[in-house]
Design a protein around this motif. Structure first.
Motif, PDB file in Angstrom:
ATOM      1  N   GLY A  60      -0.978  -6.481  -4.362  1.00  0.00           N
ATOM      2  CA  GLY A  60       0.406  -6.022  -4.191  1.00  0.00           C
ATOM      3  C   GLY A  60       0.844  -5.082  -5.293  1.00  0.00           C
ATOM      4  N   ILE A  61       0.561  -5.438  -6.536  1.00  0.00           N
ATOM      5  CA  ILE A  61       0.911  -4.568  -7.673  1.00  0.00           C
ATOM      6  C   ILE A  61       0.136  -3.258  -7.605  1.00  0.00           C
ATOM      7  N   ALA A  62      -1.133  -3.332  -7.239  1.00  0.00           N
ATOM      8  CA  ALA A  62      -1.943  -2.115  -7.131  1.00  0.00           C
ATOM      9  C   ALA A  62      -1.366  -1.179  -6.073  1.00  0.00           C
ATOM     10  N   LEU A  63      -0.948  -1.727  -4.947  1.00  0.00           N
ATOM     11  CA  LEU A  63      -0.357  -0.915  -3.885  1.00  0.00           C
ATOM     12  C   LEU A  63       0.967  -0.309  -4.351  1.00  0.00           C
ATOM     13  N   LEU A  64       1.817  -1.122  -4.981  1.00  0.00           N
ATOM     14  CA  LEU A  64       3.095  -0.614  -5.491  1.00  0.00           C
ATOM     15  C   LEU A  64       2.879   0.490  -6.526  1.00  0.00           C
ATOM     16  N   ASN A  65       1.957   0.285  -7.439  1.00  0.00           N
ATOM     17  CA  ASN A  65       1.666   1.305  -8.460  1.00  0.00           C
ATOM     18  C   ASN A  65       1.180   2.596  -7.827  1.00  0.00           C
ATOM     19  N   TYR A  66       0.279   2.479  -6.859  1.00  0.00           N
ATOM     20  CA  TYR A  66      -0.256   3.681  -6.222  1.00  0.00           C
ATOM     21  C   TYR A  66       0.847   4.459  -5.511  1.00  0.00           C
TER      22      TYR A  66
END
Length: 165
Positions: free
Chosen positions: A147-153
Protein backbone atom coordinates in the motif's frame (compact mmCIF):
# COMPACT_ATOMS: atom_id res chain seq x y z
CA UNK A 1 24.83 -57.43 -3.23
CA UNK A 2 26.71 -54.48 -1.75
CA UNK A 3 27.02 -52.78 -5.14
CA UNK A 4 23.22 -53.00 -5.63
CA UNK A 5 22.62 -51.41 -2.25
CA UNK A 6 25.11 -48.64 -2.97
CA UNK A 7 23.53 -48.06 -6.42
CA UNK A 8 20.01 -47.85 -4.91
CA UNK A 9 21.18 -45.37 -2.28
CA UNK A 10 23.00 -43.37 -4.95
CA UNK A 11 19.95 -43.28 -7.28
CA UNK A 12 17.61 -42.30 -4.43
CA UNK A 13 20.06 -39.60 -3.30
CA UNK A 14 20.35 -38.21 -6.84
CA UNK A 15 16.54 -38.13 -7.18
CA UNK A 16 16.14 -36.35 -3.83
CA UNK A 17 18.87 -33.81 -4.60
CA UNK A 18 17.38 -33.22 -8.07
CA UNK A 19 13.89 -32.66 -6.63
CA UNK A 20 15.13 -30.27 -3.93
CA UNK A 21 17.24 -28.40 -6.50
CA UNK A 22 14.18 -27.98 -8.71
CA UNK A 23 12.14 -26.60 -5.78
CA UNK A 24 14.90 -24.14 -4.87
CA UNK A 25 15.22 -23.01 -8.50
CA UNK A 26 11.43 -22.64 -8.80
CA UNK A 27 11.16 -20.56 -5.61
CA UNK A 28 13.98 -18.16 -6.48
CA UNK A 29 13.34 -17.80 -10.21
CA UNK A 30 9.54 -17.43 -10.14
CA UNK A 31 9.59 -13.65 -10.01
CA UNK A 32 12.07 -13.41 -12.90
CA UNK A 33 9.88 -15.61 -15.10
CA UNK A 34 6.79 -13.50 -14.27
CA UNK A 35 8.64 -10.23 -14.92
CA UNK A 36 9.79 -11.59 -18.26
CA UNK A 37 6.19 -12.38 -19.25
CA UNK A 38 4.97 -8.91 -18.27
CA UNK A 39 7.85 -6.74 -19.54
CA UNK A 40 6.13 -5.62 -22.77
CA UNK A 41 2.93 -4.45 -21.10
CA UNK A 42 2.16 -0.98 -19.72
CA UNK A 43 2.69 -2.20 -16.16
CA UNK A 44 5.05 -0.67 -13.63
CA UNK A 45 6.40 -2.79 -10.78
CA UNK A 46 5.85 -0.94 -7.49
CA UNK A 47 6.45 -3.62 -4.86
CA UNK A 48 8.09 -7.01 -4.35
CA UNK A 49 7.04 -9.04 -1.33
CA UNK A 50 9.79 -11.24 0.09
CA UNK A 51 8.89 -11.72 3.73
CA UNK A 52 7.47 -15.25 3.69
CA UNK A 53 9.39 -18.36 4.66
CA UNK A 54 7.95 -21.85 4.61
CA UNK A 55 8.34 -24.60 7.18
CA UNK A 56 8.88 -27.36 4.60
CA UNK A 57 11.35 -25.35 2.53
CA UNK A 58 14.28 -24.71 4.86
CA UNK A 59 16.25 -22.65 2.32
CA UNK A 60 13.58 -19.94 2.72
CA UNK A 61 14.52 -19.56 6.38
CA UNK A 62 17.82 -17.96 5.36
CA UNK A 63 16.81 -16.00 2.27
CA UNK A 64 13.14 -15.52 1.57
CA UNK A 65 12.17 -15.65 -2.10
CA UNK A 66 10.01 -13.01 -3.73
CA UNK A 67 6.44 -14.26 -3.30
CA UNK A 68 4.38 -11.32 -4.50
CA UNK A 69 4.56 -8.65 -7.19
CA UNK A 70 2.39 -5.52 -7.31
CA UNK A 71 2.07 -3.68 -10.61
CA UNK A 72 0.23 -0.49 -11.58
CA UNK A 73 -1.19 -0.14 -15.06
CA UNK A 74 0.46 3.11 -16.19
CA UNK A 75 -2.17 3.65 -18.90
CA UNK A 76 -5.27 3.04 -16.75
CA UNK A 77 -5.47 6.10 -14.50
CA UNK A 78 -8.49 8.32 -14.00
CA UNK A 79 -8.21 11.69 -12.31
CA UNK A 80 -11.32 11.85 -10.06
CA UNK A 81 -10.43 15.19 -8.48
CA UNK A 82 -7.32 17.27 -7.83
CA UNK A 83 -5.82 14.76 -5.39
CA UNK A 84 -7.86 11.59 -5.92
CA UNK A 85 -7.05 9.12 -8.67
CA UNK A 86 -8.40 5.73 -9.67
CA UNK A 87 -5.72 3.26 -10.70
CA UNK A 88 -5.71 -0.34 -11.84
CA UNK A 89 -3.52 -2.73 -9.87
CA UNK A 90 -2.29 -6.21 -10.76
CA UNK A 91 -1.17 -8.33 -7.82
CA UNK A 92 0.58 -11.61 -8.58
CA UNK A 93 1.14 -14.09 -5.75
CA UNK A 94 3.28 -17.21 -5.72
CA UNK A 95 2.06 -19.99 -3.45
CA UNK A 96 4.79 -22.61 -3.87
CA UNK A 97 4.10 -24.01 -7.33
CA UNK A 98 0.85 -22.09 -7.88
CA UNK A 99 0.58 -18.54 -9.22
CA UNK A 100 -2.52 -16.40 -8.64
CA UNK A 101 -3.39 -13.17 -10.45
CA UNK A 102 -5.63 -10.48 -8.94
CA UNK A 103 -6.75 -7.38 -10.83
CA UNK A 104 -8.54 -4.62 -8.99
CA UNK A 105 -8.96 -0.86 -8.77
CA UNK A 106 -7.73 1.44 -6.01
CA UNK A 107 -8.79 4.96 -5.23
CA UNK A 108 -5.72 6.92 -4.20
CA UNK A 109 -6.09 10.00 -1.99
CA UNK A 110 -2.91 12.05 -2.10
CA UNK A 111 -4.15 14.59 0.50
CA UNK A 112 -4.88 11.95 3.15
CA UNK A 113 -2.21 9.59 1.78
CA UNK A 114 -4.58 6.65 1.82
CA UNK A 115 -6.11 3.99 -0.42
CA UNK A 116 -9.63 2.74 -0.80
CA UNK A 117 -10.65 -0.52 -2.48
CA UNK A 118 -14.00 0.20 -4.16
CA UNK A 119 -16.52 -2.58 -4.73
CA UNK A 120 -18.04 -3.21 -8.16
CA UNK A 121 -21.11 -1.21 -7.13
CA UNK A 122 -18.97 1.69 -5.95
CA UNK A 123 -17.09 1.65 -9.26
CA UNK A 124 -20.43 1.92 -11.10
CA UNK A 125 -21.43 4.86 -8.86
CA UNK A 126 -18.04 6.46 -9.46
CA UNK A 127 -18.53 6.16 -13.23
CA UNK A 128 -21.68 8.30 -13.03
CA UNK A 129 -20.27 10.71 -10.40
CA UNK A 130 -22.59 9.49 -7.63
CA UNK A 131 -20.06 8.03 -5.21
CA UNK A 132 -19.70 10.09 -2.03
CA UNK A 133 -15.94 10.57 -1.94
CA UNK A 134 -16.15 12.59 1.30
CA UNK A 135 -17.66 9.62 3.15
CA UNK A 136 -14.82 7.24 2.36
CA UNK A 137 -12.61 5.91 5.16
CA UNK A 138 -9.16 5.78 3.62
CA UNK A 139 -6.88 2.86 4.49
CA UNK A 140 -3.51 3.76 5.98
CA UNK A 141 -0.46 1.53 5.68
CA UNK A 142 2.76 0.85 7.54
CA UNK A 143 6.18 1.29 5.99
CA UNK A 144 7.42 -1.40 3.63
CA UNK A 145 3.99 -2.58 2.53
CA UNK A 146 2.45 -2.77 -0.94
CA UNK A 147 0.00 0.00 0.00
CA UNK A 148 2.75 2.47 0.90
CA UNK A 149 4.70 1.54 -2.23
CA UNK A 150 1.63 2.19 -4.39
CA UNK A 151 0.91 5.51 -2.65
CA UNK A 152 4.53 6.62 -3.02
CA UNK A 153 4.62 5.70 -6.69
CA UNK A 154 1.38 7.52 -7.50
CA UNK A 155 2.32 10.61 -5.48
CA UNK A 156 5.73 10.85 -7.16
CA UNK A 157 4.41 10.22 -10.68
CA UNK A 158 0.90 11.72 -10.59
CA UNK A 159 1.31 14.32 -13.32
CA UNK A 160 3.16 11.98 -15.65
CA UNK A 161 0.56 9.23 -15.14
CA UNK A 162 -2.44 11.49 -15.71
CA UNK A 163 -0.88 13.09 -18.79
CA UNK A 164 0.06 9.71 -20.32
CA UNK A 165 -3.55 8.70 -20.86
Amino acid sequence: MQIRTIMRILVITIIIIGYISFLVWEDYSWNLRIKDKIKNQDLVLVYEQNNVSHLTRPWTWFRTPIMGLWYIDSKDFINISENILLCKVLRIQYHYSETEYYEYYNLVNLNKFGLYFPSEEELRLLAVNKLNIDGIEWNKFNDDTPGIALLNYVSLNKYELVNNQ
